[in-house]
Design a protein around this motif. Structure first.
Motif, PDB file in Angstrom:
ATOM      1  N   GLN A 116      -1.404   0.445   2.673  1.00 43.48           N
ATOM      2  CA  GLN A 116      -0.148   0.118   3.347  1.00 43.48           C
ATOM      3  C   GLN A 116      -0.144  -1.335   3.821  1.00 43.48           C
ATOM      4  O   GLN A 116       0.849  -2.045   3.659  1.00 43.48           O
ATOM      5  N   GLN A 119       0.411  -3.515   0.834  1.00 45.88           N
ATOM      6  CA  GLN A 119       1.802  -3.457   0.383  1.00 45.88           C
ATOM      7  C   GLN A 119       2.691  -4.343   1.262  1.00 45.88           C
ATOM      8  O   GLN A 119       3.551  -5.058   0.769  1.00 45.88           O
ATOM      9  N   GLU A 120       2.445  -4.314   2.562  1.00 48.05           N
ATOM     10  CA  GLU A 120       3.200  -5.166   3.488  1.00 48.05           C
ATOM     11  C   GLU A 120       2.930  -6.645   3.203  1.00 48.05           C
ATOM     12  O   GLU A 120       3.842  -7.462   3.199  1.00 48.05           O
TER      13      GLU A 120
END
Length: 153
Positions: A116, A119-120
């Motif tokens: 995550q 991805q950010e």
């Protein structure tokens, strides 16, 4: 850069064990401590030794994801290339950035705490960077060899 066999041996020993004492280093290469220290300082001044650092384990520090991103730019003008390099230098997640020849302009090594977080990073920092045309990423599954430096032995 390397003047003789002793310089090569000094570099090989320091590359393998950067925290070695000057006395131990001198013994390993067959010098006394003062000339050993002078030679090491000369190698530093000439740029053969760029610096010293600890080899940290990313996973032990919570960085469980390593990704290689292949980045193509819209423009390959020198100012565009330098601007991209400058932007990558500002991002702490980017651990390496190499300009390539061929279809891909840069390969960038990125570490992240988890998928995550990566991805950010990808959507908020890398992809929106000015002049980025495309980004293709590959997640590292396993590393079988990570060896800094050059083969001196």
């Amino acid at each position: 850069m390397i003047h003789d066999e002793i310089d090569r041996r000094l570099l090989a020993e320091l590359q393998e064990e950067g925290r070695i004492t000057n006395v131990e280093l001198a013994q390993r290469v067959g010098l006394t401590a003062p000339p050993c220290l002078r030679r090491v300082r000369a190698l530093e001044e000439r740029g053969a030794i760029r610096g010293y650092h600890a080899d940290l384990d990313p996973a032990a520090l919570g960085f469980t994801i390593t990704v290689f991103a292949m980045v193509s730019l819209k423009s390959q003008a020198e100012e565009s290339l330098r601007a991209f390099e400058d932007q990558m230098a500002e991002l702490p997640e980017v651990r390496e950035c190499h300009m390539l020849n061929g279809e891909i302009d840069f390969i960038v090594k990125i570490v992240s705490r988890d998928l995550q977080s990566f991805q950010e990073f990808l959507t908020s920092k890398l992809t929106p960077t000015p002049n980025v045309g495309s980004v293709k990423t590959s997640l590292v599954i396993r590393s079988s060899k990570v060896k800094p430096g050059v083969p001196l032995e």
